[in-house]
Scaffold this active site. Structure first.
Site, PDB file in Angstrom:
ATOM      1  N   ASP A 198     -29.167  27.057   6.988  1.00 43.12           N
ATOM      2  CA  ASP A 198     -30.047  27.043   8.157  1.00 43.12           C
ATOM      3  C   ASP A 198     -29.921  28.568   8.550  1.00 43.12           C
ATOM      4  O   ASP A 198     -29.025  29.079   8.390  1.00 43.12           O
ATOM      5  CB  ASP A 198     -29.363  25.918   9.071  1.00 43.12           C
ATOM      6  CG  ASP A 198     -30.665  25.575  10.101  1.00 43.12           C
ATOM      7  OD1 ASP A 198     -31.747  26.174  10.197  1.00 43.12           O
ATOM      8  OD2 ASP A 198     -30.423  24.503  10.822  1.00 43.12           O
TER       9      ASP A 198
HETATM   10  C1  BGC Z   1     -33.486  24.723  12.344  1.00 40.91           C
HETATM   11  C2  BGC Z   1     -33.928  24.446  10.880  1.00 40.91           C
HETATM   12  C3  BGC Z   1     -35.282  25.212  11.013  1.00 40.91           C
HETATM   13  C4  BGC Z   1     -35.012  26.578  10.935  1.00 40.91           C
HETATM   14  C5  BGC Z   1     -35.978  27.678  10.539  1.00 40.91           C
HETATM   15  C6  BGC Z   1     -33.475  26.171  12.577  1.00 40.91           C
HETATM   16  O1  BGC Z   1     -33.035  26.515  13.834  1.00 40.91           O
HETATM   17  O2  BGC Z   1     -32.295  24.190  12.562  1.00 40.91           O
HETATM   18  O3  BGC Z   1     -34.367  23.057  11.091  1.00 40.91           O
HETATM   19  O4  BGC Z   1     -35.690  24.941   9.720  1.00 40.91           O
HETATM   20  O5  BGC Z   1     -34.455  26.859  12.179  1.00 40.91           O
HETATM   21  O6  BGC Z   1     -36.949  27.517  11.701  1.00 40.91           O
END
Ligand code: BGC
Length: 751
Positions: A262
């Site tokens: 993530d």
């Molecule tokens: C989130 C993810 C997301 C990623 C990219 C993170 O803050 O937890 O679910 O895909 O950002 O935007």
């Protein structure tokens, strides 16, 4: 790349013809020889370059060898607006408006694998048009906490429902040639301290509840990539968790694709390299130069880098790269995808209560629509994923259009929430205050609304939350209706008792005050591009409501398991709300290094899952706590009659059948649900567990024979002492009905 795909298809056909049909994951490996030949031509630098971000939403290929970059898109409910290479700020494109699909809990309320498949195809198709290879979704974590900031993105509190929909979404998306990146693996059930919290749980709970949706999507659906979550599980960060990534995901489930941390969720070079991460998103401080340095010192081997590159290339080969001159030459949002969004919305709306106010009667000539949620758009807001929707029909627009000329529709806001997008709050507002929305009712707004209500034949009150209240990055403080909505609805009901409430939210709310002041209640969700159209169709009775709750509406927050046991919020109060802390003026001024130091200095938060597998209705039923609305609940405008249940246990499955009749005067769908209760069990089990379900369409007066099958393997439990799945033989009560608390027909079998 097209040749590559043909080769893969031909190779898999050949293998099947030889009687060795490949599992969905093994299909990714048919190209390994060619991949190894490519790896042999790469320099170490080129290989390591593939292990971290290139831009905020891509990781590198090797141009010299014709290997395209991997382009990612958020996910999960619409292809996110094109961002700048170094962040989420808009790139200012003009063709990047996408279809806004109903959010996760709305999709789950359809209880339809067929619709989840279509939803996946819609996402996959629009991703291709924008040149994206991988969708950062579906988001399939279990809704453990009613206050969870991402409940709206996630599917259900139940693993069987979540798993079935996660699988269909994955298949639909990947059938369009777009890879899914199923997230957040695993046990990411709270936003509070999400970057540091250690979720501590036993192995049985982990396996039976929290891993199920991932397991099916990966093993049966061939999900090609996986996003490890921000949090820790039993002591280790998910992005370097040997048990989750190497032992279970790759070892037991045979995962052959790649993992992507993530964003900002990578924590070390050695941990990530040794314990299962392929790509650091974003940055290269762990999986860039330090990998090269560690190989030089002998701490890591180049073979390990090769293995990681091989896993990435398997997906790269399976997903045809979109040439840059083709991507973004047409508008992302497609009419066929808008139609899918509409169908999902139509089948997601849940009629919670109806004393006869709905559907709207023909003699209603004046409707007062009260509540700002009737006009607020829900495609984006708060922090995190959102969609720049090509269009979004609000509830008020949908109602006005459907009501037509003969019906007068007036509107008053009744309350005002402050909805803002991630980033500094609107001028002069403390970010925390801006998000809390817990001001009392505004007397002037209430008076204006009451005057309209008095003068109307019917009042439609729009309550619920908004996207600043339910958001990624923080959990709600409580599940209370915000902005004095309780006071407002009481005043409206006193002025005109012909009133129906529509709740616009992604998660549950406390309805103790609203319920007696509302003869009808509808859960209307954040329902996508055509949300207002679908809602009007249901309210006016063009279609019968057919959604069912994918989670329990507790009577009060304290009844729900993690709260009842004092597991949430962290009783030690550690950590605070990181999202809010990040916007504190002194923290905003810090350099990145100072900010990291500051985060590291915070006490280490823990979340103990001592409620174990008693999540959602498993807890309420076992403890005999009556919720406000039970899991699986949802009324219709017709009655369904359930016939006698015939059940039979064979070696590999329990099969049941019964007749279902639509006794009403209009076509309608029913979602039939099969629960299992264990009789005289030695093993500990919840009171009942969902094991199968089916959405059935019936014309007025029609009946059908329904068959449901529960594979024997779905009846097993995780035996901690054997560290394996195990079957407890004995008697089962098979309970079939319209909701977890509305069982209509039962039978007993012995397995
Ligand atoms: C989130 C993810 C997301 C990623 C990219 C993170 O803050 O937890 O679910 O895909 O950002 O935007």
């Amino acid at each position: 790349m097209r040749k590559t795909l043909l080769f893969i298809a031909a190779a898999s056909l050949l293998l099947q013809a030889c009687g060795r049909s490949l599992s969905p994951q093994d299909r990714l490996t048919v190209h390994d020889k060619e991949i190894d030949a490519l790896i042999a031509q790469m320099t170490l630098e080129e290989k390591v370059n593939m292990l971290h971000s290139k831009t905020n939403m891509s990781s590198a290929g090797v141009e010299r060898l014709g290997i395209a970059d991997m382009n990612y898109a958020d996910g999960p409910f619409g292809i996110r607006e094109e961002g700048q290479p170094n962040g989420f700020m808009s790139a200012g494109w003009t063709l990047d408006s996408a279809t806004y699909f109903p959010t996760g809990s709305a999709l789950a309320a359809t209880w339809s694998e067929e619709l989840a498949y279509k939803y996946g195809t819609g996402m996959g198709k629009e991703a291709r048009l924008r040149g994206k290879d991988v969708i950062l979704g579906p988001a399939v974590n279990i809704q453990r906490l009613p206050v969870g900031g991402r409940t709206y993105e996630y599917l259900s509190e139940d693993p069987v429902l979540s798993a079935a929909l996660a699988l269909s979404y994955t298949e639909g998306c990947q059938d369009q040639g777009t890879a899914v990146c199923i997230k957040h693996f695993a046990v990411n059930n709270q936003e509070t301290n999400r970057g540091s919290v250690d979720a501590q749980l036993d192995e049985r709970t982990l396996r039976e509840i929290y891993l199920k949706p991932f397991e099916r999507a990966i093993i049966e659906g061939g999900a090609m990539s996986v996003m490890p979550a921000y949090n820790k599980v039993n002591g280790d960060y998910c992005s370097e968790n040997e048990h989750l990534l190497n032992e279970i995901l790759r070892g037991e489930w045979g995962f052959k694709g790649f993992t992507v941390s993530d964003w900002g969720g990578t924590h070390s070079t050695m941990g990530a390299m040794l314990h299962g991460l392929n790509v650091q998103m974003t940055g290269s401080n762990y999986l860039g130069q330090p990998v090269i340095d560690s190989i030089a010192t002998g701490a890591l081997t180049e073979d390990l880098v090769d293995e990681k590159v091989r896993q990435i290339l398997r997906v790269r080969m399976a997903i045809e790269a979109v040439p840059s001159d083709v991507a973004n030459t047409v508008m992302t949002s497609r009419p066929e995808c808008q139609a899918i969004a509409k169908e999902v919305a139509e089948k997601s709306i849940v009629l919670l209560k109806n004393d006869g106010v709905l559907p709207i009667k023909a003699d209603v000539k004046k409707i007062a629509v009260i509540g700002q949620n009737a006009v607020l758009k829900t495609q984006s807001g708060g922090m995190g994923a959102g969609v720049k929707a090509l269009y979004e029909i609000t509830p008020l627009e949908g109602i006005r259009k459907r009501a037509g000329e003969g019906v007068e529709v007036s509107y008053a806001p009744g309350y005002k929430t402050i909805a803002f997008r991630w980033g500094p709050a609107p001028a002069n507002l403390d970010p925390l205050e801006a998000r809390s929305n817990d001001e009392p009712a505004d007397p002037a707004l209430v008076a204006e609304a009451v005057a309209l209500a008095k003068d109307a034949d019917l009042v439609l009150f729009f309550g619920g939350t908004n996207k600043s209240i339910e958001t990624e990055g923080s959990d709600r403080k409580n599940i209370d209706l915000p902005c004095g909505q309780n006071e407002l609805v009481k005043a409206l009901y006193a002025a005109n008792p012909n009133l129906a409430t529509v709740l616009i939210s992604g998660g549950p709310t406390d309805l103790q005050i609203l319920e007696p002041a509302s003869p009808a209640i509808v859960q209307g969700w954040w329902n996508g591009t055509e949300g207002g159209t679908a809602l009007a169709e249901v309210l006016f009775g063009d279609i019968a409501p057919s959604g069912k709750l994918p989670f329990t509406f507790p009577r009060k927050l304290e009844d729900s398991p993690a709260f009842a046991l004092g597991n949430f919020p962290d009783p030690n109060g550690a950590g605070g709300d990181l999202f809010s802390l990040m916007f504190r003026p002194d923290v905003i001024k810090m350099s990145p290094e100072e900010r990291q130091k500051f985060i590291d200095s915070l006490p280490k938060p823990v979340s103990k899952y001592t409620e174990r597998f008693y999540v959602g209705y498993r807890w309420f039923d076992t403890r005999e706590i009556t919720p406000m609305y039970a899991f699986g609940h949802g009324l219709s405008y017709v009655n369904f009659a359930y016939g006698e249940l015939k059940a039979q246990a064979a070696k590999d499955a329990v099969k049941v059948s019964f007749t279902l009749k639509n006794e009403g005067t209009m076509p309608a769908d029913e979602v039939v649900q099969l629960y299992v209760h264990r009789v005289d069990a030695k093993v500990e089990w919840p009171e009942k567990e969902l094991k199968a379900f089916q959405r059935v369409s019936l014309n007025a007066g029609e009946s059908k024979t329904i068959t449901l099958t529960v594979p024997m393997k779905e009846l097993r439990y995780w035996n901690e002492s054997k560290h394996a799945w195990d079957l407890e033989h004995g008697k089962l009560n098979i309970l079939v009905g319209s909701a977890s608390n509305d069982i209509r027909t039962t039978a007993e079998v012995t397995i």
